[in-house]
Design an enzyme around this catalytic site. Structure first.
Site, PDB file in Angstrom:
ATOM      1  NE  ARG A 260      -3.498   2.471   2.445  1.00  0.00           N
ATOM      2  CZ  ARG A 260      -4.589   2.667   3.152  1.00  0.00           C
ATOM      3  NH1 ARG A 260      -5.122   1.662   3.830  1.00  0.00           N
ATOM      4  NH2 ARG A 260      -5.166   3.834   3.200  1.00  0.00           N
TER       5      ARG A 260
ATOM      6  NE  ARG B  22      -7.876   3.473   0.273  1.00  0.00           N
ATOM      7  CZ  ARG B  22      -8.378   3.946   1.392  1.00  0.00           C
ATOM      8  NH1 ARG B  22      -8.263   3.278   2.501  1.00  0.00           N
ATOM      9  NH2 ARG B  22      -9.005   5.103   1.403  1.00  0.00           N
TER      10      ARG B  22
ATOM     11  CG  ASP C 284      -9.795   1.197   8.390  1.00  0.00           C
ATOM     12  OD1 ASP C 284      -8.803   1.926   8.216  1.00  0.00           O
ATOM     13  OD2 ASP C 284     -10.711   1.075   7.556  1.00  0.00           O
TER      14      ASP C 284
END
Length: 162
Positions: free
Chosen positions: A86, A96, A101
């Site tokens: 990433r 992505r 998260d």
């Protein structure tokens, strides 16, 4: 910190074999220091959230027990993202390779420039609430409510099990 705290992590990808990327990220969570992966949801396919046209996502949620404080755990999650390709700078709401998260950490409530807990927007995201409800339906997200109730309040539109 010596105390073990529960934390929940959202995992998503919509580029370069999204299913494989989510499964690989879940495996990498097992290798985090002072952290134990204790549960994972099934995989879901979801429509992208936000205004950018892009492929569907594959999403899951993982439950861990950790001795890392929230900033340290977030730093480890970012390190996994970078190691999986990433880019550091990316479009908000864009595609992505991998997205990790930190959704919640214990009963922690915080909002600063680097971290907000529980994760903002969680109550409107079926691709987070449905998998989270699989592994922690009775979890009470501080200031938001019980996960099963929150999941029941959002539609499953655009969300399918893989």
């Amino acid at each position: 910190m010596d105390t073990w705290q529960p934390a929940w992590i959202g995992v998503g990808s919509n580029l370069e074999d999204p299913r494989g990327k989510v499964l690989a990220a879940l495996e990498r969570l097992k290798q985090l220091p002072r952290t134990r992966l204790v549960s994972t949801s099934r995989l879901y396919r979801s429509r992208p959230f936000g205004p950018v046209a892009q492929p569907d996502f594959v999403n899951a949620v993982a439950g861990v027990l950790t001795q890392l404080d929230p900033p340290a755990l977030l730093k480890e999650l970012h390190a996994i993202e970078v190691s999986m390709g990433r880019p550091e700078h990316h479009d908000r709401w864009g595609p992505r390779i991998i997205d990790l998260d930190l959704l919640a950490w214990g009963r922690e409530r915080r909002s600063d420039a680097h971290l907000a807990l529980p994760h903002p927007g969680i109550v409107e995201r079926n691709f987070v609430l449905y998998p989270l409800a699989e592994i922690a339906p009775d979890l009470d997200l501080p200031g938001l409510g019980r996960v099963a109730d929150l999941a029941a309040a959002v539609t499953a539109e655009g969300l399918t099990l893989l």
